[in-house]
Design a protein around this motif. Structure first.
Motif: not given
Length: 211
Positions: A86-92, A188-203
């Motif tokens: 999902v991360h890759r698809f949204l931010l490509q 901003e979309v790249r920054e916020h998207g990467d941060r959000a998916f990094s947050l979810l990555e731990s769980g």
């Protein structure tokens, strides 16, 4: 693609473009299906062969994007998590950023018009929420099937992943309507998207890893 299919795609595109153009002038609620069909030089019956409702005219591209997102998760490589897909698809480049990368005034103005039409229409906002709900359900069903039928966990994961999508779409709308430059919004979309998916990555990072 054969000639018949090309003509059908051209008619479909013309109907969508016409609907947006009329709504930009007067608002979604003030434009009728009959007016859209007449302006696109087709019958109402033909219009309904392509779209079930007036709202579908406006949300066909969004729904197509959502279907592509689900397909991207379904077709992910072995060893790739659902989150990563999902991360890759949204931010490509052809994902959420596709309409933001051009900085030309024409592109910005066109996107502002589209977003304003949606923001000013309760019917379109409601349609958007139904579209996101369907993506969430479809993603959860896919993950549950892969995970041996655990619908609760799959639903939680589906809501979390599509929640990032919804949040980024809302951010884009808010910033573009405020007049922000498109390249800035894309960053901003790249920054916020990467941060959000990094947050979810731990769980969620090890959930839904394709076999």
């Amino acid at each position: 693609m054969g000639l018949r299919e090309q003509k059908k795609e051209q008619t479909r595109a013309r109907l969508i473009e016409t609907a947006w153009r009329l709504a930009a002038d007067r608002g979604f609620e003030q434009v009728t299906v009959a007016e859209i069909a007449r302006a696109a030089e087709v019958s109402e019956a033909t219009l309904f062969n392509y779209f079930r409702t007036k709202e579908d005219l406006f949300y066909a591209p969004l729904e197509s994007f959502g279907d592509q997102l689900i397909d991207a998760v379904r077709a992910r490589d072995a060893g790739t998590s659902a989150l990563a897909a999902v991360h890759r698809f949204l931010l490509q480049d052809r994902g959420l950023l596709g309409s933001l990368e051009p900085s030309e005034a024409e592109a910005s103005a066109r996107l502002q018009v589209h977003l304003r039409v949606i923001s000013d229409s309760p019917a379109l906002l409601a349609r958007e929420q139904r579209a996101f709900a369907r993506y969430t359900e479809d993603l959860a069903a896919l993950l549950a099937a892969e995970d041996g039928g655990d619908p609760i966990t799959a639903a939680v994961v589906g809501h979390a992943l599509i929640g990032v999508h919804r949040t980024l779409v809302a951010h884009v709308r808010r910033r573009v309507l405020a007049g922000a430059e498109l390249r800035r919004v894309a960053a901003e979309v790249r920054e916020h998207g990467d941060r959000a998916f990094s947050l979810l990555e731990s769980g969620l990072g090890r959930y839904g890893v394709a076999a």
